[in-house]
Motif scaffolding. Sequence first.
Motif, PDB file in Angstrom:
ATOM      1  N   ALA A  28       0.839  -1.205   0.000  1.00 11.19           N
ATOM      2  CA  ALA A  28       0.000   0.000   0.000  1.00 11.19           C
ATOM      3  C   ALA A  28       0.869   1.248   0.000  1.00 11.19           C
ATOM      4  O   ALA A  28       0.587   2.213  -0.724  1.00 11.19           O
ATOM      5  N   SER A  39      -5.405   4.010   8.219  1.00 14.09           N
ATOM      6  CA  SER A  39      -5.874   3.075   7.197  1.00 14.09           C
ATOM      7  C   SER A  39      -5.597   3.589   5.787  1.00 14.09           C
ATOM      8  O   SER A  39      -5.815   4.769   5.497  1.00 14.09           O
ATOM      9  N   TRP A  40      -5.171   2.684   4.910  1.00 14.06           N
ATOM     10  CA  TRP A  40      -4.947   3.089   3.522  1.00 14.06           C
ATOM     11  C   TRP A  40      -6.265   3.421   2.834  1.00 14.06           C
ATOM     12  O   TRP A  40      -6.285   4.128   1.834  1.00 14.06           O
ATOM     13  N   TRP A  41      -7.367   2.951   3.367  1.00 17.49           N
ATOM     14  CA  TRP A  41      -8.678   3.266   2.783  1.00 17.49           C
ATOM     15  C   TRP A  41      -8.948   4.771   2.802  1.00 17.49           C
ATOM     16  O   TRP A  41      -9.697   5.282   1.971  1.00 17.49           O
ATOM     17  N   HIS A  43      -6.577   7.067   2.415  1.00 19.97           N
ATOM     18  CA  HIS A  43      -5.535   7.746   1.644  1.00 19.97           C
ATOM     19  C   HIS A  43      -6.104   8.233   0.309  1.00 19.97           C
ATOM     20  O   HIS A  43      -6.980   7.588  -0.275  1.00 19.97           O
ATOM     21  N   SER A  46      -6.415   5.624  -2.398  1.00 19.49           N
ATOM     22  CA  SER A  46      -7.056   4.371  -1.980  1.00 19.49           C
ATOM     23  C   SER A  46      -7.679   3.610  -3.152  1.00 19.49           C
ATOM     24  O   SER A  46      -7.619   2.380  -3.187  1.00 19.49           O
ATOM     25  N   HIS A  47      -8.258   4.321  -4.104  1.00 25.59           N
ATOM     26  CA  HIS A  47      -8.874   3.631  -5.246  1.00 25.59           C
ATOM     27  C   HIS A  47      -7.817   2.933  -6.093  1.00 25.59           C
ATOM     28  O   HIS A  47      -8.022   1.807  -6.557  1.00 25.59           O
TER      29      HIS A  47
END
Length: 130
Positions: A28, A39-41, A43, A46-47
Motif C-alpha cells: 500500500a 488506514s490506507w482506505w 488515503h 485508496s482507489h
Amino acid sequence: MTFDQAMAFIREHGIVLSAARGPVPRMAEVIAGEPIKGSWWAHPKSHQIFAIFQKLADSPDILVCRMIGGKVTFVHRRLWPALVRLADRFEPTQIAQVHQEHTAKGHHEAHEVPYPEWVPAEVFDEAGKL
C-alpha cells in the motif's frame, strides 16, 4: 504506480505485505509513494491501491496468504518452490491461499484454499529439485 510496476516490485522482493507493518515492504505504501498513517482506505490513492490489490489477487503469479503475522501477504511465484520445500515449517493457515470477496451487501469475506490444494504440479516438481 501501475500494476506492472507493482508486479515487478513483488517479483524483486519475493514477499510483500499488503498493508500491515512487518519485516517486509508494505505494498500500500509503495503504491501510494509515501508512508501511510492510519488506514490506507482513507488515503487519496485508496482507489488505485484497491485496484492494484484486486489485480494482484487475480494474478496467477501471486499467492495471497497470511504468512506474516496473520496479515495479508503477497508471495511471488518464483518463491513457491522454496515455500513448498519448507511447508512443514509453517502453520497450515499461514500458507493457505486467501481469496477475498466483497459481497453485494458490501461485506468483506475471506475464503481459503488449504495448502497444498492451490499448488500447481510443476511447483511440486521444482520443489523436489531443491
